[in-house]
Scaffold this active site. Structure first.
Site, short mmCIF file in Angstrom:
data_model
loop_
_atom_site.label_atom_id
_atom_site.label_comp_id
_atom_site.label_asym_id
_atom_site.label_seq_id
_atom_site.Cartn_x
_atom_site.Cartn_y
_atom_site.Cartn_z
N HIS A 148 78.53 113.85 -45.48
CA HIS A 148 78.61 113.11 -46.76
C HIS A 148 78.55 114.10 -47.64
CE1 HIS A 148 78.37 108.80 -45.79
NE2 HIS A 148 78.86 109.19 -44.49
N TYR A 170 72.65 103.58 -53.31
CA TYR A 170 71.22 103.45 -53.43
C TYR A 170 71.27 102.59 -54.82
CZ TYR A 170 69.66 106.91 -50.27
OH TYR A 170 69.22 107.55 -48.70
N PRO A 172 61.58 105.19 -45.78
CA PRO A 172 62.76 105.39 -45.45
C PRO A 172 63.83 105.77 -46.76
CG PRO A 172 62.64 103.23 -45.00
CD PRO A 172 61.21 103.55 -45.42
N LYS A 191 63.87 110.90 -44.90
CA LYS A 191 63.50 112.24 -44.43
C LYS A 191 62.59 112.16 -43.06
CE LYS A 191 64.10 114.93 -47.93
NZ LYS A 191 65.45 115.16 -47.68
N TYR A 228 67.12 115.84 -51.47
CA TYR A 228 67.69 114.97 -50.83
C TYR A 228 68.15 115.70 -49.48
CZ TYR A 228 70.25 110.94 -49.04
OH TYR A 228 70.61 109.76 -48.36
P1 RFL Z 1 59.12 108.33 -32.52
O1 RFL Z 1 60.67 108.21 -32.76
O2 RFL Z 1 58.36 106.91 -33.13
O3 RFL Z 1 58.96 108.44 -31.41
C1 RFL Z 1 57.88 108.56 -30.60
C2 RFL Z 1 57.67 108.12 -29.04
O4 RFL Z 1 56.45 108.11 -28.45
C3 RFL Z 1 56.54 106.98 -27.60
N1 RFL Z 1 55.12 106.73 -27.45
C4 RFL Z 1 54.43 106.87 -26.32
N2 RFL Z 1 54.76 107.52 -24.97
C5 RFL Z 1 53.99 107.75 -24.06
N3 RFL Z 1 52.54 107.14 -24.20
C6 RFL Z 1 52.24 106.76 -25.51
N4 RFL Z 1 50.85 106.36 -25.60
C7 RFL Z 1 53.09 106.66 -26.57
N5 RFL Z 1 53.18 106.00 -27.75
C8 RFL Z 1 54.17 106.13 -28.18
C9 RFL Z 1 57.30 106.04 -28.26
O5 RFL Z 1 57.89 105.09 -27.24
C10 RFL Z 1 58.58 106.80 -28.89
O6 RFL Z 1 59.47 107.01 -27.91
O7 RFL Z 1 58.66 109.47 -33.49
P2 RFL Z 1 59.21 110.99 -33.73
O8 RFL Z 1 59.85 111.44 -32.83
O9 RFL Z 1 58.26 111.73 -34.51
O10 RFL Z 1 60.47 110.73 -34.73
C11 RFL Z 1 60.31 110.10 -36.07
C12 RFL Z 1 61.58 109.36 -36.61
O11 RFL Z 1 61.75 108.55 -35.33
C13 RFL Z 1 61.42 108.51 -37.73
O12 RFL Z 1 60.71 109.32 -38.63
C14 RFL Z 1 62.54 108.20 -38.47
O13 RFL Z 1 63.24 107.04 -37.58
C15 RFL Z 1 62.36 107.63 -39.80
N6 RFL Z 1 63.58 107.10 -40.42
C16 RFL Z 1 64.56 108.04 -41.02
N7 RFL Z 1 64.53 109.29 -40.92
C17 RFL Z 1 65.23 110.03 -41.35
O14 RFL Z 1 65.29 111.12 -41.18
N8 RFL Z 1 66.53 109.74 -41.88
C18 RFL Z 1 66.82 108.27 -42.04
O15 RFL Z 1 67.94 107.90 -42.67
C19 RFL Z 1 65.82 107.30 -41.62
N9 RFL Z 1 65.94 106.16 -41.74
C20 RFL Z 1 63.69 105.64 -40.35
C21 RFL Z 1 65.01 105.20 -41.35
C22 RFL Z 1 63.10 104.86 -39.94
C23 RFL Z 1 63.14 103.34 -40.00
N10 RFL Z 1 62.33 102.51 -39.41
C24 RFL Z 1 62.67 101.68 -38.21
C25 RFL Z 1 60.80 103.04 -39.53
C26 RFL Z 1 65.18 103.89 -41.02
C27 RFL Z 1 64.25 103.00 -40.69
C28 RFL Z 1 64.64 101.64 -40.83
C1 PHB Z 2 70.33 104.50 -42.40
O1 PHB Z 2 71.60 104.82 -42.33
O2 PHB Z 2 69.49 104.01 -41.53
C2 PHB Z 2 69.68 105.02 -43.79
C3 PHB Z 2 70.08 105.86 -44.70
C4 PHB Z 2 69.56 106.26 -45.76
C5 PHB Z 2 68.22 106.00 -46.04
C6 PHB Z 2 67.47 105.28 -44.95
C7 PHB Z 2 68.16 104.71 -43.75
O3 PHB Z 2 67.36 106.41 -47.00
#
Ligand code: RFL
Ligand code: PHB
Length: 388
Positions: free
Chosen positions: A72, A200, A292, A296, A384
Site C-alpha cells: 500500500h 481511517y 492498534p 505498530k 506510520y
Molecule cells: P504475542 O503475539 O502475544 O505472542 C506471545 C505468545 O506467547 C505465548 N505465551 C506463553 N507461552 C508459554 N508460556 C506462557 N506462560 C505464555 N504466555 C503467553 C502466547 O500464547 C503467544 O503465542 O506477542 P508478540 O510476539 O510480542 O507479538 C506482538 C503482536 O502480536 C501484537 O503487537 C500485534 O498483534 C498488535 N497489533 C498490530 N500490530 C501491528 O504491527 N500492525 C497491526 O496492524 C496491528 N493490528 C494488533 C492489530 C493487535 C490486535 N489485537 C487483537 C490486540 C489489530 C488487533 C485487532
Molecule cells: C488490520 O488490518 O488488522 C489493521 C490495520 C490497520 C490498523 C490496525 C489493524 O491500524
C-alpha cells in the site's frame, strides 16, 4: 536439557528471534503454551512497515509475504464528510504491506521446522528460575512430563499476560499505562475489498477502519464500548453502524458480505521499563502495548528482536556485552516514540464521550490542519511507515 537462549512465547517476537539467532549460529528453544494450529489461525495484526518487511526478507522468509501481501502506497483519512489521501510513498519514499500476522507466524514456524528446531507447543506451568543468578533456567510441563532447560539467557516474548515480566522485581520495574474508555469491534467479511487502501474514519458516532486480508476478505473495525458483548451486535446492526460512519455524499459504498468472525478488543497503552533484568530480556507485547490505531504492535515486536539478535550475536561472537547492556535503553527509545504516535492517532480519530464541545472542535481543527499542511502530513506518514 541445556541451550544458549531459552525463549518463552511463539508469537512474532519469539519465533523471529529464534530464527535470527539460528542464522547467526546460536541455539535456542521456544516454549509456547498454545498449539501450532491455534497460533497459526489467530487473527490479529495486518500492517507491516517497510523496515519489518526488510527484516523478514533478509531472514529469508519474505517470499510468501512478497507474493501474497498487498503493498500500500497510501491510506485515506475520512472526516467531516470528505476523504483525504495520505500519500506515504510520495511523502516518505516508503510503503507498507498488508499481510496478516498469522501468515507471518505460518512462515516463521515453517522456517523453524525446516531447521529442525520446532517450538515446544502446548507447554504449561512455565516458570523462570535464577534469572539474576549464575544458573538461569526455565521449568515447564510438556506432554505430561516435567522439563527443565538451563540457558545463558531467557527471553520473555510471552505477550502482555505472560509470566516473564512479573519476574522483574517490583522495586526495579516501572510500569506506565493508559486504558482507553473504548474498544474496537472487529469483523472478517467474505467480500471483495471496498477500497484499494485503508480508510481511517473519524465520525461523531465513533471511529471506523476499513482494511483487507486478501482479495476476497475484508477486515473492518468500529469503535465500541469495551464492555459490550458480541451477541448484542446482529449482522444488520453492524452494517448499519459501518454505513453510517463510513459513507458520505461522494457515492463511495462499503461492500457487504458474509460476516464470519466477530470480536471485541480492549485498548491500552503500556510500557514496562527496564526491558532487562539479569539474564532476562523482554521483547514485544511482553514489554509494551500500543492501541492498534497506529498499526505498530507487531512492528515494535520485530524491531525489538532485531536489536536483541544483534546484541546476542555480538556477545557470542566476541564476548562483548555492550549491546546487551544498551538493549533496554535502545529499544525503549523507539517504543516511546511509537507509544506517542499510537496515542496521538487514537486521540485524533476516536470519539471520547467526555469531550467538551470545545475539545470536539479542536479535534476537527487538528484534522483540517493535518490534511492542509504537507509538513503535518509528512510527520504522520513518517511515523506510520516507521521511517526512522
Ligand atoms: P504475542 O503475539 O502475544 O505472542 C506471545 C505468545 O506467547 C505465548 N505465551 C506463553 N507461552 C508459554 N508460556 C506462557 N506462560 C505464555 N504466555 C503467553 C502466547 O500464547 C503467544 O503465542 O506477542 P508478540 O510476539 O510480542 O507479538 C506482538 C503482536 O502480536 C501484537 O503487537 C500485534 O498483534 C498488535 N497489533 C498490530 N500490530 C501491528 O504491527 N500492525 C497491526 O496492524 C496491528 N493490528 C494488533 C492489530 C493487535 C490486535 N489485537 C487483537 C490486540 C489489530 C488487533 C485487532
Ligand atoms: C488490520 O488490518 O488488522 C489493521 C490495520 C490497520 C490498523 C490496525 C489493524 O491500524
Amino acid at each position: 536439557m541445556r541451550t544458549q537462549v531459552a525463549i518463552i512465547g511463539a508469537g512474532p517476537a519469539g519465533l523471529l528471534l529464534s530464527h535470527l539467532l539460528h542464522l547467526n549460529g546460536i541455539e535456542s528453544v521456544v516454549l509456547e503454551s498454545r498449539s501450532r494450529a491455534d497460533i497459526e489461525s489467530t487473527i490479529r495484526a495486518g500492517v507491516l512497515e517497510q523496515g519489518s518487511m526488510d527484516i523478514l526478507d533478509e531472514a529469508g522468509i519474505g517470499e510468501r509475504m512478497r507474493k501474497q501481501g498487498a503493498l500500500h502506497h497510501g491510506f485515506e483519512l475520512a472526516f467531516g464528510g470528505g476523504r483525504h489521501r495520505i500519500d506515504l510513498l510520495e511523502l516518505t519514499g516508503k510503503a507498507i504491506a498488508v499481510y496478516p500476522q498469522h501468515e507471518v507466524i505460518i512462515d516463521l514456524v515453517a522456517a523453524r521446522v525446516a531447521a529442525g528446531a520446532q517450538p515446544l507447543f502446548e507447554t504449561s506451568e512455565v516458570a523462570l528460575h535464577d534469572i539474576d543468578g549464575a544458573r538461569p533456567a526455565v521449568s515447564f510441563m510438556h506432554q505430561g512430563e516435567a522439563g527443565r532447560i538451563e540457558a545463558d539467557f531467557v527471553i520473555g516474548c510471552d505477550g502482555y499476560h505472560g509470566v516473564s515480566r512479573p519476574m522483574i522485581p517490583q522495586g526495579v520495574r516501572e510500569e506506565f499505562q493508559r486504558v482507553y474508555p473504548f474498544g474496537w469491534f472487529g469483523i472478517l467479511v467474505e467480500s471483495a475489498p471496498s477500497s484499494n487502501e485503508l480508510i481511517y474514519a473519524q465520525h461523531e458516532r465513533g471511529f471506523a477502519l476499513v482494511s483487507t486480508r486478501s482479495p476476497t476478505v475484508q477486515r473492518l473495525y468500529f469503535q465500541c464500548d469495551p464492555k459490550d458483548k458480541v451477541e448484542n451486535w446482529s449482522d444488520d446492526r453492524i452494517w448499519n453502524e459501518l454505513h453510517a460512519r463510513l459513507e458520505h455524499k461522494d457515492g463511495w459504498k462499503l461492500n457487504e458480505g458474509r460476516i464470519f468472525q466477530k470480536g471485541i478488543i480492549g485498548m491500552r497503552s503500556f510500557v514496562c521499563a527496564p526491558m532487562r533484568h539479569g539474564c532476562l530480556f523482554l521483547a514485544g507485547d511482553a514489554a509494551h502495548i500500543v492501541p492498534p490505531t497506529g498499526a505498530k504492535g507487531m512492528n515494535l515486536a520485530i524491531s525489538d528482536v532485531k536489536l536483541l539478535s544483534r546484541a546476542l550475536s555480538a556477545f557470542y561472537r566476541s564476548g562483548h556485552q555492550g549491546l546487551l547492556e544498551r538493549y533496554s535503553e535502545e529499544a525503549l527509545k523507539r517504543v516511546w516514540r511509537a507509544e506517542y504516535f499510537s496515542w496521538w492517532m487514537t486521540r485524533l480519530l476516536h470519539t471520547f464521550a467526555d469531550a467538551t464541545p470545545f475539545e470536539r472542535r479542536m479535534q476537527q481543527a487538528e484534522l483540517e490542519n493535518l490534511v492542509a499542511s504537507r509538513a503535518m502530513r509528512t510527520a504522520l506518514a513518517e511515523n506510520y511507515v516507521g521511517a526512522f
